[in-house]
Design a protein around this motif. Sequence first.
Motif, PDB file in Angstrom:
ATOM      1  N   LEU A  60      -4.632  -0.733 -12.552  1.00  0.00           N
ATOM      2  CA  LEU A  60      -4.109  -1.334 -11.320  1.00  0.00           C
ATOM      3  C   LEU A  60      -4.151  -2.857 -11.415  1.00  0.00           C
ATOM      4  CD1 LEU A  60      -5.336   0.516  -8.084  1.00  0.00           C
ATOM      5  CD2 LEU A  60      -3.017  -0.055  -8.780  1.00  0.00           C
ATOM      6  N   GLU A  98      -1.381   5.880   0.918  1.00  0.00           N
ATOM      7  CA  GLU A  98      -2.486   6.786   1.242  1.00  0.00           C
ATOM      8  C   GLU A  98      -3.685   6.011   1.791  1.00  0.00           C
ATOM      9  OE1 GLU A  98      -3.111  10.437   0.658  1.00  0.00           O
ATOM     10  OE2 GLU A  98      -0.980  10.198   1.057  1.00  0.00           O
ATOM     11  N   GLY A  99      -4.009   4.907   1.125  1.00  0.00           N
ATOM     12  CA  GLY A  99      -5.135   4.093   1.565  1.00  0.00           C
ATOM     13  C   GLY A  99      -4.908   3.560   2.964  1.00  0.00           C
ATOM     14  N   CYS A 100      -3.657   3.156   3.238  1.00  0.00           N
ATOM     15  CA  CYS A 100      -3.313   2.651   4.567  1.00  0.00           C
ATOM     16  C   CYS A 100      -3.528   3.726   5.615  1.00  0.00           C
ATOM     17  CB  CYS A 100      -1.864   2.179   4.546  1.00  0.00           C
ATOM     18  SG  CYS A 100      -1.182   1.846   6.170  1.00  0.00           S
ATOM     19  N   LEU A 152       4.500  -2.612   4.669  1.00  0.00           N
ATOM     20  CA  LEU A 152       4.271  -2.333   3.250  1.00  0.00           C
ATOM     21  C   LEU A 152       5.598  -2.248   2.497  1.00  0.00           C
ATOM     22  CD1 LEU A 152       1.455   0.329   2.634  1.00  0.00           C
ATOM     23  CD2 LEU A 152       1.678  -1.953   1.660  1.00  0.00           C
ATOM     24  N   MET A 194      -0.591 -10.172   2.907  1.00  0.00           N
ATOM     25  CA  MET A 194      -0.085  -8.820   2.689  1.00  0.00           C
ATOM     26  C   MET A 194      -0.444  -8.332   1.294  1.00  0.00           C
ATOM     27  SD  MET A 194       1.563  -6.616   4.495  1.00  0.00           S
ATOM     28  CE  MET A 194       1.490  -4.939   3.901  1.00  0.00           C
ATOM     29  N   MET A 195      -0.355  -9.218   0.348  1.00  0.00           N
ATOM     30  CA  MET A 195      -0.688  -8.841  -1.019  1.00  0.00           C
ATOM     31  C   MET A 195      -2.139  -8.371  -1.101  1.00  0.00           C
ATOM     32  SD  MET A 195      -0.964 -11.246  -4.406  1.00  0.00           S
ATOM     33  CE  MET A 195      -2.538 -11.936  -3.891  1.00  0.00           C
ATOM     34  N   PHE A 227       7.276  -5.497   2.038  1.00  0.00           N
ATOM     35  CA  PHE A 227       6.580  -6.263   1.004  1.00  0.00           C
ATOM     36  C   PHE A 227       6.991  -5.789  -0.386  1.00  0.00           C
ATOM     37  CE2 PHE A 227       2.920  -6.688  -1.836  1.00  0.00           C
ATOM     38  CZ  PHE A 227       2.716  -8.056  -1.792  1.00  0.00           C
ATOM     39  N   GLU A 283      -8.438   1.568  -2.537  1.00  0.00           N
ATOM     40  CA  GLU A 283      -9.080   2.601  -1.723  1.00  0.00           C
ATOM     41  C   GLU A 283      -8.399   3.956  -1.940  1.00  0.00           C
ATOM     42  OE1 GLU A 283     -11.681   2.561   0.969  1.00  0.00           O
ATOM     43  OE2 GLU A 283     -12.200   1.020  -0.484  1.00  0.00           O
ATOM     44  N   GLY A 284      -7.062   3.931  -1.923  1.00  0.00           N
ATOM     45  CA  GLY A 284      -6.323   5.172  -2.120  1.00  0.00           C
ATOM     46  C   GLY A 284      -6.610   5.785  -3.476  1.00  0.00           C
ATOM     47  N   CYS A 285      -6.719   4.907  -4.479  1.00  0.00           N
ATOM     48  CA  CYS A 285      -7.030   5.382  -5.834  1.00  0.00           C
ATOM     49  C   CYS A 285      -8.392   6.058  -5.861  1.00  0.00           C
ATOM     50  CB  CYS A 285      -6.984   4.187  -6.784  1.00  0.00           C
ATOM     51  SG  CYS A 285      -7.672   4.510  -8.406  1.00  0.00           S
ATOM     52  N   PHE A 310      -1.634  -4.289 -13.692  1.00  0.00           N
ATOM     53  CA  PHE A 310      -0.308  -4.221 -13.069  1.00  0.00           C
ATOM     54  C   PHE A 310      -0.138  -5.351 -12.049  1.00  0.00           C
ATOM     55  CE2 PHE A 310       2.339  -2.656  -9.572  1.00  0.00           C
ATOM     56  CZ  PHE A 310       3.509  -2.377 -10.253  1.00  0.00           C
ATOM     57  N   TRP A 311      -1.130  -5.544 -11.214  1.00  0.00           N
ATOM     58  CA  TRP A 311      -1.056  -6.605 -10.207  1.00  0.00           C
ATOM     59  C   TRP A 311      -0.862  -7.964 -10.857  1.00  0.00           C
ATOM     60  CZ3 TRP A 311      -6.026  -4.461  -7.507  1.00  0.00           C
ATOM     61  CH2 TRP A 311      -5.676  -3.380  -6.677  1.00  0.00           C
ATOM     62  N   TRP A 341      -0.636   5.193  -3.791  1.00  0.00           N
ATOM     63  CA  TRP A 341      -2.034   4.952  -3.441  1.00  0.00           C
ATOM     64  C   TRP A 341      -2.162   4.036  -2.234  1.00  0.00           C
ATOM     65  CZ3 TRP A 341      -3.951   4.178  -9.154  1.00  0.00           C
ATOM     66  CH2 TRP A 341      -4.299   5.430  -9.680  1.00  0.00           C
ATOM     67  N   ALA A 342      -1.348   2.991  -2.212  1.00  0.00           N
ATOM     68  CA  ALA A 342      -1.458   2.036  -1.108  1.00  0.00           C
ATOM     69  C   ALA A 342      -1.118   2.704   0.222  1.00  0.00           C
ATOM     70  CB  ALA A 342      -0.536   0.848  -1.354  1.00  0.00           C
ATOM     71  N   VAL A 374       2.630  -8.468 -11.931  1.00  0.00           N
ATOM     72  CA  VAL A 374       3.621  -8.544 -10.862  1.00  0.00           C
ATOM     73  C   VAL A 374       3.412  -9.756  -9.962  1.00  0.00           C
ATOM     74  CG1 VAL A 374       4.560  -7.391  -8.841  1.00  0.00           C
ATOM     75  CG2 VAL A 374       3.937  -6.060 -10.864  1.00  0.00           C
ATOM     76  N   TYR A 375       2.163 -10.032  -9.618  1.00  0.00           N
ATOM     77  CA  TYR A 375       1.906 -11.033  -8.588  1.00  0.00           C
ATOM     78  C   TYR A 375       1.730 -12.445  -9.130  1.00  0.00           C
ATOM     79  CZ  TYR A 375       0.991  -7.047  -5.504  1.00  0.00           C
ATOM     80  OH  TYR A 375       1.101  -5.903  -4.770  1.00  0.00           O
ATOM     81  N   GLU A 425       1.178   3.085  -7.681  1.00  0.00           N
ATOM     82  CA  GLU A 425       0.545   2.066  -6.854  1.00  0.00           C
ATOM     83  C   GLU A 425       1.028   2.167  -5.409  1.00  0.00           C
ATOM     84  OE1 GLU A 425       1.178  -0.888  -5.336  1.00  0.00           O
ATOM     85  OE2 GLU A 425      -0.722  -1.955  -5.567  1.00  0.00           O
ATOM     86  N   ILE A 458      12.558  -5.587 -10.909  1.00  0.00           N
ATOM     87  CA  ILE A 458      12.302  -6.756 -11.733  1.00  0.00           C
ATOM     88  C   ILE A 458      12.072  -6.312 -13.171  1.00  0.00           C
ATOM     89  CG2 ILE A 458      11.373  -8.223  -9.917  1.00  0.00           C
ATOM     90  CD1 ILE A 458       8.597  -7.408 -10.720  1.00  0.00           C
ATOM     91  N   MET A 511       3.826   3.086 -13.005  1.00  0.00           N
ATOM     92  CA  MET A 511       2.674   2.455 -12.367  1.00  0.00           C
ATOM     93  C   MET A 511       3.033   1.969 -10.971  1.00  0.00           C
ATOM     94  SD  MET A 511      -0.451   1.924 -13.213  1.00  0.00           S
ATOM     95  CE  MET A 511      -1.566   1.571 -11.868  1.00  0.00           C
ATOM     96  N   GLU A 555      -2.532  -5.058   0.569  1.00  0.00           N
ATOM     97  CA  GLU A 555      -1.917  -4.012  -0.245  1.00  0.00           C
ATOM     98  C   GLU A 555      -2.823  -3.633  -1.411  1.00  0.00           C
ATOM     99  OE1 GLU A 555      -0.341  -3.515  -3.180  1.00  0.00           O
ATOM    100  OE2 GLU A 555       1.144  -1.982  -2.691  1.00  0.00           O
ATOM    101  N   MET A 556      -3.395  -4.644  -2.052  1.00  0.00           N
ATOM    102  CA  MET A 556      -4.291  -4.350  -3.174  1.00  0.00           C
ATOM    103  C   MET A 556      -5.500  -3.569  -2.696  1.00  0.00           C
ATOM    104  SD  MET A 556      -4.144  -7.714  -5.654  1.00  0.00           S
ATOM    105  CE  MET A 556      -5.371  -8.545  -4.721  1.00  0.00           C
ATOM    106  N   TYR A 557      -6.028  -3.953  -1.542  1.00  0.00           N
ATOM    107  CA  TYR A 557      -7.192  -3.247  -1.011  1.00  0.00           C
ATOM    108  C   TYR A 557      -6.867  -1.780  -0.733  1.00  0.00           C
ATOM    109  CZ  TYR A 557     -10.922  -1.873   2.150  1.00  0.00           C
ATOM    110  OH  TYR A 557     -11.945  -1.194   2.750  1.00  0.00           O
ATOM    111  N   TRP A 558      -5.741  -1.567  -0.059  1.00  0.00           N
ATOM    112  CA  TRP A 558      -5.346  -0.195   0.264  1.00  0.00           C
ATOM    113  C   TRP A 558      -5.134   0.645  -0.995  1.00  0.00           C
ATOM    114  CZ3 TRP A 558      -1.430  -1.637   4.684  1.00  0.00           C
ATOM    115  CH2 TRP A 558      -2.131  -1.714   5.898  1.00  0.00           C
ATOM    116  N   ALA A 559      -4.474   0.036  -1.975  1.00  0.00           N
ATOM    117  CA  ALA A 559      -4.196   0.797  -3.198  1.00  0.00           C
ATOM    118  C   ALA A 559      -5.482   1.186  -3.908  1.00  0.00           C
ATOM    119  CB  ALA A 559      -3.305  -0.018  -4.128  1.00  0.00           C
TER     120      ALA A 559
END
Lengths: 214, 214
Positions: free
Chosen positions: A191, B167-169, B191, A157-158, B194, A167-169, A194-195, B164-165, A198-199, B161, B150, B157, A161-165
């Motif tokens: 981005l 939208e990308g989805c 999403l 999922m992570m 998550f 792409e959306g960006c 930030f990831w 964007w995610a 967080v991750y 994020e 957290i 951000m 999610e990163m891929y979608w974000a």
Amino acid sequence: MNPKFFLLPEEKQRRILNAGYRVFSQSPYRKSPVSEIAEYAGISKALLFHYFKNKKELYLYLWDTCAKTTVREMEQSGAYEQKDLFGSMDSGMQAKLRLMRQYPDMGSFAVRAFYEKDPEVSLDIQSSMNQYLAVHARRKLQEINPDDFIPGIDLEMMYQEMYWASEGCLWEYIKRGDYDADGMEKDFRKLVDFWKKVYLRKPGEDGSHDKENV
Amino acid sequence: MNPKFFLLPEEKQRRILNAGYRVFSQSPYRKSPVSEIAEYAGISKALLFHYFKNKKELYLYLWDTCAKTTVREMEQSGAYEQKDLFGSMDSGMQAKLRLMRQYPDMGSFAVRAFYEKDPEVSLDIQSSMNQYLAVHARRKLQEINPDDFIPGIDLEMMYQEMYWASEGCLWEYIKRGDYDADGMEKDFRKLVDFWKKVYLRKPGEDGSHDKENV
DNA sequence: GATTTGATTGACCGAAGCGGTTAACGGAGG
DNA sequence: CCTCCGTTAACCGCTTCGGTCAATCAAATC
């Protein structure tokens, strides 16, 4: 097609390619006039028909070149070999941005061509696409080390999610016709930072074995 | 425009709207023939010109209706009043999906119309858009409580994020012409789940004051 | 300087498509 | 039978399309 096209100065070839990507990316195949492409390229329609025997050949050449260029750029970027997930995403994005700087509308063209329904070209597009997909290696999420990330996180999922974000960006720029690759890079960098925050597992968190804590 | 249009059975009105959204969303204004819209709507071109005096009027009516419908749906969804960030995102997405179920191509149409360059319509689009923006309230990230998330996270951000995610989805579906609203909803739900797991502060973590730790 | 050559184009072609109009069709109500 | 009215096929003048071709022009060759 006329082989003399390849003897043209590189910059002129690129101008023609970009004109084609641009026009074909804004309307469906049938509604994209060759004359408009010639105009964008700064040459006459007759000359364009001198290099390509008809509209279909021009279109399919653009598609083929687009696929080849993308594959080459991606392979050179090293995105596929990188072990680190964020590093590999970064390499991939670098490649994408390098492409966009040279061929601003190639990405939009590729998406549109891939979903093109016109019977005059759709079959050729699909068959050549299958050819590329057969060669192209699949993604390889399994190689990353789960211990690097915060415990209990759904890695699949992570990644999704990163891929979608990202792409959306990118789409945020593309849909408004903005080709500011520098802006995209800056946004993408933010981005990734930030990831990471967080991750990624913070050192000293409840891991089973934290050997590094200097 | 002919007021008799509004006396039509609702389903027929919607069929015409959807035909217009569809055709105008796939090509620029000038290259979108009215005849094609009539065909999609299942009526004759002459009848369409009986309801709308010309192509421009039809286009601007679609734009206006699209804006009004979206605003109404968003306000009804309660996305603006909700205190909880995830709840408000969820309401917003619910509204979006409800719209997409009724008018599959409205979203794509809106984006395309907003960036339409054709001098025959672009001014009208822009001016009516400014009108809507003046009324429409701005986002209100400041109302959320940082202690819910957290520690140390960049909330701005995070919001960017998530936007964007999502939208990308959505774009993943849209760009391939897939209108499976159920699939979108499922993906979006995953999403949100998550995000909740990753972004929300776990009870008992090192907050400055953890009063709740039953 | 005359001639050849090859890149480049303006002008053109028939066909198709465009926005918009109009005369006529056909079914329901009187 | 006539009247109305929602609906459309056929049409109009015009533009644009994919594609061609004879003419232009500058550079290379003799």
